[in-house]
Design a protein around this motif. Structure first.
Motif: not given
Length: 459
Positions: A288, A291-293, A295, A298-299, A302, A440
């Motif tokens: 997690m 992921f916060k770093k 994101w 990742a978006f 996707t 993702f």
């Protein structure tokens, strides 16, 4: 990540070549599996032992509707998404060698089994279920392989991620060329199918041998094993300091220790230098926290694949040519699949030389979101049959031009997203970032595939 000072030289770009081959190896088997759809439809359209049905313009209508293409898409995306997600959490519990080499071996076994089935008569229902099971297992091991390799290449400088992604793009080009040769070939259909499945077997063996060569190269060992050596250095430093502090406490108890600093030995110098400058052996961040770093990246990955898979190939494959019958059998193979895969590969390869916008820029996510315009544009090409949207682009050249921009932007944005993500974390968390990004990526593929059904119905 830039090349570190003091790092060995990648002689002859051998490590880059290996990761290029690994990139091809991750997608080559599945792409060849996809090009064999005509063979599967042939097997499902004939009775056991019968070879009476004929192919017409590269398509076959089965006697019983198995919805083969729909089930193949579903059973390829579900395990890809599931096992990529599991790999993001379980990679720390299973060694890298087991995940990568083991996945390649199982993929090889699946394709050898599929090649053997070409020569074995089987009733349609049993053949369908066996094929669906094979698709599930190939994509399950493929997801673990892809996620592990993205994590591995995330430990190297950024250009190696671009090289790896470029290899993945070239795999689709090979598949598209195989499709064209199959249409033009006059060879026996069974022999052609056997050749389909032997080719990815050879490719998988080459990929496995390339991976086994990687630990023997100094450049690869420096980056992939550096964290372990750093851990050893800081552990040694801590032991030395603990020993000195212990001696200091014992001396104070006995009243025999002066206030002089500890001996200025070489070992103690190295210990204090190591602690002063830090070490890469800090505790790894949780999934997690990583992921916060990352994101935003990742978006981006996707969204890119959601847009791409929503219209390719579900909508684009139904575009009809405006020219004669001689061109018609090759139109989709060339203007849809070959153009997409070649230009997608070029888009991925360009990132080895140009990386714009920079990873911190808001322009990059905006560029990714702007690709949504391709959905209505491609839906307004000469897609047949249609009932709602008007045809805005009748000409083949207009469709080909849209496909060029569509595929170049897809490959470029995907490769930048995957290359940028590991740069937002420390090298020790690069593998976690790579595994998360692969999840993702698979999520985007699944969302795009799901969205393709209503979009095709709307046309």
């Amino acid at each position: 990540m830039k090349v570190r000072e003091g790092a060995p030289e990648d002689r002859g770009w051998l490590v880059a070549i290996i990761f290029f081959i690994l990139g091809i190896g991750t997608l080559l088997p599945w792409n060849f599996f996809m090009t064999a759809s005509m063979y599967f439809n042939e097997r499902l359209s004939t009775a056991e032992g019968s070879n009476t049905s004929e192919w017409s313009n590269g398509t076959v209508t089965p006697r019983k509707d198995y919805y083969f293409n729909n089930w193949m898409t579903l059973l390829s995306q579900l395990p890809l998404l599931l096992f990529t997600f599991l790999n993001s959490f379980l990679y720390q519990r299973i060694s890298e060698k087991v995940r990568i080499a083991g996945s390649l071996v199982f993929i090889l076994i699946c394709f050898l089994f599929t090649a053997i089935l070409v020569k074995i008569p089987m009733d349609q229902d049993r053949f369908f279920y066996v094929t669906m099971a094979t698709i599930w297992f190939i994509n399950s091991f493929g997801a673990v392989l892809q996620g592990s390799l993205f994590g591995l290449v995330g430990l190297l400088p950024q250009k190696y991620s671009s090289v790896f992604m470029s290899g993945q793009g070239l795999a689709g080009t090979f598949a598209a060329l195989a499709m064209i040769f199959a249409i033009a070939s006059k060879a026996d259909k069974e022999a052609a199918a056997l050749g389909y499945f032997i080719t990815p077997c050879v490719g998988t063996i080459i990929t496995l041998l390339s991976y086994m060569l990687l630990p023997r190269l100094d450049f690869a060992r420096y980056y992939l094993k550096k964290d372990k050596s750093s851990c050893y250095e800081v552990e040694t430093a801590n032991q030395l300091l603990d020993r000195d502090l212990s001696a200091d406490e014992n001396g104070k108890r006995n009243g025999s220790l002066s206030n002089d600093p500890p001996p200025n030995t070489d070992e103690n110098k190295q210990a204090f230098v190591t602690l002063e400058h830090g070490s890469t052996c800090d505790k790894k961040l949780s999934v997690m926290e990583v992921f916060k770093k990352i994101w935003v990246m990742a978006f981006c990955v996707t969204f890119v694949f959601t847009v791409t898979l929503s219209v390719f190939p579900a909508v684009t494959v139904d575009v009809k040519t405006a020219y004669g019958k001689k061109w018609e059998p090759y139109f989709i193979s060339v203007c849809c699949f070959l153009i997409f895969n070649v230009m997608d590969w070029i888009g991925r390869s360009v990132t080895s030389f140009v990386c714009w916008p920079p990873k911190e820029s808001r322009v990059f996510p905006a560029l990714v979101v702007s690709r949504v315009i391709f959905i209505p544009l491609l839906m307004m090409c000469n897609v047949q049959e249609r009932s709602n949207f008007p045809v805005l682009f009748h000409n083949d050249a207009a469709f080909a031009a849209l496909m060029i921009v569509f595929s170049v932007s897809s490959g470029y944005c995907v490769c930048l997203s995957m290359s940028y993500a590991p740069q937002f974390v420390e090298p020790k968390d690069g593998e976690t970032a790579g595994a998360l990004m692969t999840f993702f990526l698979a999520l985007g593929l699944s969302l795009g595939a799901a969205l393709s059904f209503p979009l095709r119905a709307v046309v």
